[in-house]
Design a protein around this motif. Structure first.
Motif, PDB file in Angstrom:
ATOM      1  N   UNK A  53       0.858  -1.187   0.000  1.00  8.38           N
ATOM      2  CA  UNK A  53       0.000   0.000   0.000  1.00  8.38           C
ATOM      3  C   UNK A  53       0.892   1.235   0.000  1.00  8.38           C
ATOM      4  N   UNK A  54       0.281   2.396  -0.210  1.00 11.95           N
ATOM      5  CA  UNK A  54       1.022   3.650  -0.269  1.00 11.95           C
ATOM      6  C   UNK A  54       1.759   3.904   1.033  1.00 11.95           C
ATOM      7  N   UNK A  55       2.989   4.438   0.932  1.00 11.13           N
ATOM      8  CA  UNK A  55       3.801   4.740   2.101  1.00 11.13           C
ATOM      9  C   UNK A  55       3.403   6.117   2.611  1.00 11.13           C
ATOM     10  N   UNK A  56       3.068   6.209   3.900  1.00 14.46           N
ATOM     11  CA  UNK A  56       2.613   7.465   4.471  1.00 14.46           C
ATOM     12  C   UNK A  56       3.640   8.108   5.401  1.00 14.46           C
ATOM     13  N   UNK A  57       4.584   7.345   5.942  1.00  9.12           N
ATOM     14  CA  UNK A  57       5.567   7.932   6.856  1.00  9.12           C
ATOM     15  C   UNK A  57       6.838   7.114   6.834  1.00  9.12           C
ATOM     16  N   UNK A  58       7.968   7.808   6.990  1.00  9.81           N
ATOM     17  CA  UNK A  58       9.266   7.151   7.147  1.00  9.81           C
ATOM     18  C   UNK A  58      10.026   7.868   8.252  1.00  9.81           C
ATOM     19  N   UNK A  59      10.786   7.124   9.018  1.00 10.35           N
ATOM     20  CA  UNK A  59      11.635   7.697  10.043  1.00 10.35           C
ATOM     21  C   UNK A  59      12.889   6.846  10.164  1.00 10.35           C
ATOM     22  N   UNK A  60      13.987   7.434  10.630  1.00  4.86           N
ATOM     23  CA  UNK A  60      15.280   6.756  10.707  1.00  4.86           C
ATOM     24  C   UNK A  60      15.859   6.976  12.088  1.00  4.86           C
ATOM     25  N   UNK A  61      16.382   5.917  12.718  1.00  6.92           N
ATOM     26  CA  UNK A  61      17.045   6.090  14.009  1.00  6.92           C
ATOM     27  C   UNK A  61      18.546   6.234  13.800  1.00  6.92           C
ATOM     28  N   UNK A  62      19.270   6.412  14.905  1.00  3.20           N
ATOM     29  CA  UNK A  62      20.695   6.645  14.816  1.00  3.20           C
ATOM     30  C   UNK A  62      21.497   5.468  14.317  1.00  3.20           C
ATOM     31  N   UNK A  63      20.928   4.268  14.367  1.00  9.90           N
ATOM     32  CA  UNK A  63      21.639   3.069  13.931  1.00  9.90           C
ATOM     33  C   UNK A  63      21.389   2.744  12.461  1.00  9.90           C
ATOM     34  N   UNK A  64      20.646   3.587  11.760  1.00  9.04           N
ATOM     35  CA  UNK A  64      20.373   3.355  10.354  1.00  9.04           C
ATOM     36  C   UNK A  64      19.161   2.491  10.093  1.00  9.04           C
ATOM     37  N   UNK A  65      18.311   2.309  11.091  1.00 12.85           N
ATOM     38  CA  UNK A  65      17.063   1.578  10.878  1.00 12.85           C
ATOM     39  C   UNK A  65      16.024   2.520  10.281  1.00 12.85           C
ATOM     40  N   UNK A  66      15.355   2.065   9.251  1.00 13.70           N
ATOM     41  CA  UNK A  66      14.274   2.813   8.622  1.00 13.70           C
ATOM     42  C   UNK A  66      12.953   2.139   8.974  1.00 13.70           C
ATOM     43  N   UNK A  67      12.030   2.911   9.544  1.00 11.99           N
ATOM     44  CA  UNK A  67      10.689   2.408   9.804  1.00 11.99           C
ATOM     45  C   UNK A  67       9.750   3.109   8.838  1.00 11.99           C
ATOM     46  N   UNK A  68       8.998   2.314   8.066  1.00 14.09           N
ATOM     47  CA  UNK A  68       8.064   2.851   7.088  1.00 14.09           C
ATOM     48  C   UNK A  68       6.659   2.371   7.416  1.00 14.09           C
ATOM     49  N   UNK A  69       5.715   3.303   7.434  1.00 13.74           N
ATOM     50  CA  UNK A  69       4.321   2.976   7.698  1.00 13.74           C
ATOM     51  C   UNK A  69       3.486   3.179   6.455  1.00 13.74           C
ATOM     52  N   UNK A  87      -1.903   0.229   7.204  1.00 12.65           N
ATOM     53  CA  UNK A  87      -1.598   0.036   8.612  1.00 12.65           C
ATOM     54  C   UNK A  87      -0.360  -0.786   8.874  1.00 12.65           C
ATOM     55  N   UNK A  88       0.221  -1.415   7.833  1.00  7.97           N
ATOM     56  CA  UNK A  88       1.418  -2.224   8.037  1.00  7.97           C
ATOM     57  C   UNK A  88       2.625  -1.324   8.281  1.00  7.97           C
ATOM     58  N   UNK A  89       3.535  -1.784   9.109  1.00  5.87           N
ATOM     59  CA  UNK A  89       4.757  -1.048   9.428  1.00  5.87           C
ATOM     60  C   UNK A  89       5.926  -1.990   9.272  1.00  5.87           C
ATOM     61  N   UNK A  90       6.950  -1.566   8.517  1.00  5.40           N
ATOM     62  CA  UNK A  90       8.097  -2.417   8.276  1.00  5.40           C
ATOM     63  C   UNK A  90       9.376  -1.724   8.713  1.00  5.40           C
ATOM     64  N   UNK A  91      10.296  -2.539   9.181  1.00  3.89           N
ATOM     65  CA  UNK A  91      11.572  -2.063   9.669  1.00  3.89           C
ATOM     66  C   UNK A  91      12.672  -2.536   8.736  1.00  3.89           C
ATOM     67  N   UNK A  92      13.546  -1.611   8.329  1.00  2.17           N
ATOM     68  CA  UNK A  92      14.619  -1.921   7.406  1.00  2.17           C
ATOM     69  C   UNK A  92      15.945  -1.467   8.001  1.00  2.17           C
ATOM     70  N   UNK A  93      17.006  -2.075   7.534  1.00  2.00           N
ATOM     71  CA  UNK A  93      18.354  -1.646   7.880  1.00  2.00           C
ATOM     72  C   UNK A  93      19.080  -1.253   6.604  1.00  2.00           C
TER      73      UNK A  93
END
Length: 463
Positions: free
Chosen positions: A155-171, A175-181
């Motif tokens: 589905x369409x991506x509505x939000x992305x955020x990145x932490x200090x360790x380079x993890x990307x969280x995309x919502x 309603x699905x949320x995925x975590x990437x490195x």
């Protein structure tokens, strides 16, 4: 930005004489610049203006035309170095601007549908964007070239955020949320956060993440490995309305739509007790510092106080007239006092009123100082008032807003409090004397509450 350094009003000019909506406000990483992104009323142009956050002097203005199919927002993000600014306006492109020169720095082009969100990595070497094409894309912001794609959302991506360790969280929109490195710009999925989680809470030490969903499920994640530790499920399958951890992380509390509050053991995922609040849609939660007492504010007004260990109802505070439908609840004095927005202060251990508050107007917002010694209420009469948690004595009255005070927030050290109102101003006060130390005007429409909230937190968190 240090609010203590702001001892005079720094008026920011309007976006235009006719007025445009402001859809985002953001500070540069060092707090020296403040940028606001907005749209013309007819939706034809995007405008980004940048000010010196300490003097109020305009530093740059960027204006450009977007297509008629663009969405009606202009969200801005600073590069970690602070001189580069990215604007996302709901078309297929991202627009980069150089603050020091006032010139365009290029466009991010490659999404096959509307771009919705963006974030820079902490070192500024990469830019991550998401959009309606269901792809999280990774870019080099210097060369403007795409260097990676994170595939897998449906589905369409509505939000992305990145932490200090380079993890990307995309919502995503579903309603699905995925975590990437991110590893050398090659994305690999680490964890697909389950069950369309809407309500999130971290434990105090940051080691656990709770995700509550619309069908009553609560997932508990280990943030060190981003693995699913366990999943709890409300016996009645009623949707989760809020989640909160006890201070030591050993218990998790969840509010549900049919008036129940569940208390969970986080080590085992077992349901310890169910609290019946007698009200639907409890949304405001406060847990005492020792984790023994829970207060639940209800959408119809009022609050209930429970013993977390036994599930026993300690007190029930009568419904009070509220504006936003759910009074804030806050503990003070180490959990021995409770403020609810009513005209009384309560002892949560007995439910007895300990003091009468000489408050005028209907309370719409409430916040307690970090040390729990005072609290501030915002009312529909345009005034905020500070109170002593021990005696209920009014310390100061903060008058200046032309309309009701909808948002109240303390600075981390408790020395300043910010109030936001539908008069489009954010005011910074000394809560003990009632003196205003700064006024900032933001020209946004009265329907937009989030920019006001954002500016409150912006001014305070830069102390």
């Amino acid at each position: 930005m240090c609010s203590s350094d702001l001892d005079a009003e720094l008026p920011l000019d309007d976006l235009s004489p006719s007025g445009e909506s402001v859809t985002s406000v953001v500070a540069s990483p060092d707090g020296g610049l403040l940028a606001a992104g907005g749209r013309e009323r007819n939706g034809g142009s995007c405008i980004v203006r940048v000010w010196d956050a300490r003097t109020g002097e305009r530093r740059a203005t960027f204006r450009w035309v977007v297509g008629p199919d663009a969405l009606g927002f202009c969200n801005v993000t600073f590069h970690p170095r602070g001189d580069l600014l990215l604007a996302v306006c709901g078309d297929r492109n991202g627009y980069l601007w150089r603050v020091s020169t006032g010139e365009a720095a290029g466009r991010i082009v490659g999404h096959t549908a509307r771009m919705q969100c963006a974030a820079f990595t902490g070192d500024g070497l990469l830019l991550v964007t998401g959009g309606d094409d269901q792809v999280v894309r990774v870019w080099n912001p210097e060369t403007l070239l795409q260097v990676g794609s994170l595939m897998g959302h449906a589905a369409a991506i509505r939000s992305v955020t990145i932490d200090g360790a380079g993890h990307v969280v995309a919502g995503a929109e579903d309603g699905s949320t995925r975590l990437w490195r991110i590893n050398n710009a090659k994305g690999c999925i680490l964890f697909d956060l389950p069950a369309r989680g809407t309500f999130l809470a971290f434990s105090a030490d940051g080691s656990l993440l709770a995700v509550g969903d619309s069908i009553g499920g609560i997932s508990l994640l280990d943030t060190a490995t981003w693995t699913l530790l366990r999943r709890m499920k409300s016996p009645a399958d009623d949707g989760c309305m809020n989640v909160a951890f006890a201070p030591d992380g050993s218990r998790l509390v969840s509010c549900h739509g049919i008036g129940r509050v569940h208390v969970w053991n986080t080590d085992e995922g077992t349901l310890l007790t169910t609290l019946e609040t007698q009200h639907r849609h409890g949304r405001s939660l406060a847990i005492s510092p020792d984790g023994a007492t829970l207060a639940v504010g209800h959408a119809v007004g009022g609050a209930a106080v429970f013993d977390v260990q036994t599930g026993e109802t300690i007190a029930s505070v009568a419904a009070v007239q509220t504006i936003q439908g759910c009074p804030r609840v806050a503990f003070g004095l180490g959990g021995t006092r409770l403020a609810t927005g009513a005209r009384e202060l309560f002892d949560p251990r007995t439910g007895a009123a300990t003091a009468q508050l000489e408050n005028e107007g209907v309370v719409a917002s409430l916040a307690a100082s970090p040390d729990g010694t005072i609290f501030v209420t915002g009312s529909d009469d345009g005034k905020a008032r500070s109170w002593d948690f021990a005696t209920g004595r009014r310390l100061a009255e903060m008058a200046g807003h032309r309309f009701g005070v909808r948002i109240v927030a303390f600075s981390p050290d408790g020395q300043r409090v910010a109030t936001g109102s539908f008069d489009n101003t954010v005011r910074i006060w000394d809560p003990r004397t009632g003196e205003v130390v700064h006024v900032r005007s933001e020209e946004h429409t009265s329907e937009l509450q989030s920019p006001c909230n954002l500016v409150c937190r912006l001014l305070l968190e830069k102390k």
